[in-house]
Structures are given as C-alpha cells and as structure tokens.
Design an enzyme around this catalytic site. Structure first.
Site, short mmCIF file in Angstrom:
data_model
loop_
_atom_site.label_atom_id
_atom_site.label_comp_id
_atom_site.label_asym_id
_atom_site.label_seq_id
_atom_site.Cartn_x
_atom_site.Cartn_y
_atom_site.Cartn_z
N ASP A 184 0.86 -1.18 0.00
CA ASP A 184 0.00 0.00 0.00
C ASP A 184 0.90 1.23 0.00
OD1 ASP A 184 -2.92 1.11 0.61
OD2 ASP A 184 -1.51 2.22 1.87
N GLU A 268 -0.89 -1.40 -5.95
CA GLU A 268 -2.03 -0.65 -6.46
C GLU A 268 -1.69 0.01 -7.80
OE1 GLU A 268 -4.32 1.12 -2.64
OE2 GLU A 268 -2.24 1.75 -2.85
N ASP A 364 -3.09 1.44 6.62
CA ASP A 364 -2.19 1.10 5.52
C ASP A 364 -1.95 -0.41 5.46
OD1 ASP A 364 -1.94 3.75 4.81
OD2 ASP A 364 -0.24 4.09 6.15
#
Length: 406
Positions: A184, A268, A364
């Site tokens: 993340d 991501e 996170d």
C-alpha cells in the site's frame, strides 16, 4: 535467459572533449528539430510523412551542403540515431502512448548515442573508453561491466557528462525467493507491506525545499543570461540534481530489498497523473482547498511512486518473480475480516476500525492485505482462464507475469 542491462558512469573529459560533446549534442538536436519541422510542413501540405530511410537521405544532403557543412564534424551514427528517435516518437504518438513530438531545447536532455559496438573500445583496467571523434575518455569506474556492449549513450546533466553502456548477456533462469506480499503506497508511510513492515518516506524535495527556494530567489534577482545569473542557475541545478539523486538512491534500495525477499508483489495501479492534478479549476468554476491540494500534490510527486513501480517490475523479473497491479478502489475501506466496505471503516488516516465486526488495525496494513488478496484473485483468474477486467492503465508487468511463471 537474455538480460539487457545498462551501466552508467560519470565521465572525466578534457576541455576539448567537453567542447566536442557539446557540439555533437547540438548537432543531434539541430537534426531532430529540422526533421520534425520538415515532417510538420509536409503534413500541412497534405504530403505523406517521410520514413527513416528518406530522412537519412536528407541527412546526407544536409551534411554535404555548404550551409550545413558543420554537421559533417559530428559522427554520422549519432545523427542517424536522432532520426530513429523521431521515428519512435511518431510511432508512440500514433499508438497513443505519448504526446506529439516536441522541438528539443538547448540544455534539456542533451545526449547522443553510438549504436555500433565495433566503433567502441572499452578498457576497464585503465578506466577509459574510446568513442569515434572523441578519442579515449576517462570515466569513474565504480563497478564492472558485465556482458557484451550493444550501444553507448553520452548525456549531460547539471554540468556533468555521463556515459550509459548497454550490454546483453545470458543468465541462468532465476528461482524466486520468498512469498507473496501486498504493498500500500502512501505519504505518511512510503510503502506498507501486508506483513506489517513499512518503509518511511524520504521526502527528498521537502528536505531541500528551503535551500532551493533561496537559490531560486537569488537567481531571480540577477540579470538574465549574465555571468552571475549563470552561476546562480548552476547552483539551482545542483540542488535539483541532489534531490533527484537522493530519491533514486532510496527507490533503488527499497525496490531491491523487496524484490529479493518476495516472489510475487501486488501493488495498487495508481494513476499518479490524475491524483496530482491541480484543484485550481477555472475562472468560471474556481476550485476549493487549492492550497491544501497543492501541498498534497507536491508530497505525492515527491515520493516517486511510478518510478518505484517501474524498478520493482524489472527487478522482480530479474529475480524470477513478477509484479501484479490491481485496482486501488476501496482497498483501505474494506474489512479484511468480514469484507464489509464502508468509508466509515477508516476512522482516521492511520486507524481502521470496521463498523460491522469491530476489526481494528493500521489502515495502511489493511490496504496492503486487501491489495494482496486482489492480486491472488487476479492470478487465479489468469491461471483458470477466466475473464477479469484489467486495472486501468495495466502495466506491462501483467503481460510479463506469464513469462516469469513459464
């Protein structure tokens, strides 16, 4: 398996060699701009675009003409490579991978490339190399060059000259080490892994922002193009170089650590360009919280997320692993315990508490766990042959994943 790799070194040229390299880079820039102007003129007249072979014929005419006879002082191969760069720029534009080619400006990206390895001589024991029309140049030999030399690029940055030596060699098929992990990306924490570990942000620009501001203010008070203005500009360039070098060093160390300890990395698929857009709006529809959004954009760009992803991609491939990009939507709002999705789950920037089952953890870490799960789901769909919509702007690592697994 074949591996292409580049080794970059700082050159230590003499004064005469520096003058020649500036002339060679200027000649390449002139050829690029002249060819681009010609292509635009032909397009306006409704004529077909010239290909690389046609431009090379024109280059020969330019070198033999009396008006541009100075082009003959530069080696011909770098000038031809400039035309190849223009052809590639057009191809990227028509494939919608880049914007339309723009004219080159002096002092920005000055470089030239030697494509023929037969004309290049490398002497690592004496830390020198031979280039046509430049002779022997000394360089800072910080590490060995592995493989066969394919081409050499000479570039200038912040008053210093560098050489990038691209090589090709065969390496054994690597065996991936470690397990799968999700990442993340953030600002308070640069990268948080699904196992709970995280990497603190470097914030290279923020550390040098005060010195950069003072140097830019001093430069603005000088008469433009005067000697003092040039000295002040050089100071600004040195600070920018220090910022970039520190950021690249941190990204390389972090990406190397992760790629060596994990066989699969799920990340991501962040659209950094969209995330860092200005909130100023227009005169008719002015934006809100413009100053706060400007600071957020500066922090986002200071992290170097896309460069980090690019480095992870090829380093994982070198180590036998692969990178999987997944959509970032709701990764920090989904409970990894019960699967409940709600914006209320994220109580603060760092605290996650599910309103459905009461699960608590760092936000996170939760995002990294959900990214890992999404990566496993994406991998399962690829293996089973099921159709799964790709993330927006899917990276080339997804197509290379099958090759890594083969």
């Amino acid at each position: 398996m074949p591996r292409l790799q580049a080794y970059k070194y700082e050159l230590m040229p003499t004064g005469e060699q520096q003058r020649k390299m500036r002339r060679f880079a200027g000649s390449c820039r002139f050829v690029f701009n002249k060819a681009l102007a010609l292509q635009k003129e032909r397009h306006e007249q409704g004529e077909k675009k010239l290909g690389y072979a046609g431009l090379c014929k024109l280059l020969t005419e330019w070198r033999n003409s009396s008006e541009m006879a100075w082009l003959a002082d530069a080696p011909v191969h770098p000038l031809q490579q400039t035309l190849k760069d223009l052809e590639r720029a057009y191809a990227n534009f028509f494939a919608k991978r880049a914007n339309f080619p723009r004219f080159k400006k002096k002092g920005q990206g000055d470089s030239f490339r030697y494509p023929d390895p037969k004309q290049i001589k490398l002497d690592p024991p004496n830390s020198r190399l031979f280039l046509p029309k430049l002779g022997w140049l000394r360089y800072r030999n910080s590490r060995d060059v592995l493989g066969t030399v394919k081409n050499i690029t000479v570039s200038q940055s912040c008053g210093k000259w560098y050489v990038s030596i691209q090589t090709a060699r065969e390496v054994a098929q690597p065996t991936p080490q470690g397990d799968a992990v999700g990442i993340d990306m953030g600002i308070a924490r640069f990268a948080t892994l699904s196992d709970g570990t995280f990497f603190a942000p470097l914030n290279s620009f923020k550390r040098h922002e005060t010195a950069l501001r003072k140097a830019q203010q001093a430069m603005s008070r000088k008469t433009k193009f005067s000697n003092n203005w040039k000295k002040a500009k050089a100071r600004v360039q040195r600070i920018h170089s220090r910022i970039g070098n520190a950021r690249r060093d941190y990204l390389h160390k972090t990406s190397t650590t992760i790629s060596q300890n994990h066989a699969m990395v799920c990340i991501e698929d962040l659209q950094v360009r969209n995330m860092s857009k200005s909130a100023a709006g227009t005169a008719d529809a002015p934006g809100r919280n413009v100053r706060a959004k400007s600071g957020l954009n500066k922090s986002i760009l200071d992290q170097g997320w896309f460069e980090f992803r690019r480095q992870l991609d090829y380093k994982l491939a070198w180590n036998g692993g692969w990178l999987i990009a997944v959509p970032p939507q709701n990764t920090s709002r989904t409970c990894p315990c019960c699967g409940h999705v709600s914006a209320a789950n994220r109580q603060t920037q760092a605290r996650f508490e599910c309103v459905e089952c009461g699960f608590e953890d760092n936000a996170d870490v939760v995002g990294a766990i959900n990214v890992l799960r999404a990566g496993h789901a994406r991998l399962a769909c690829e293996v089973s042959g099921a159709v799964m919509p790709p993330a927006a702007g899917t990276h080339r690592s997804d197509s290379g994943a099958a090759q890594c697994r083969a």
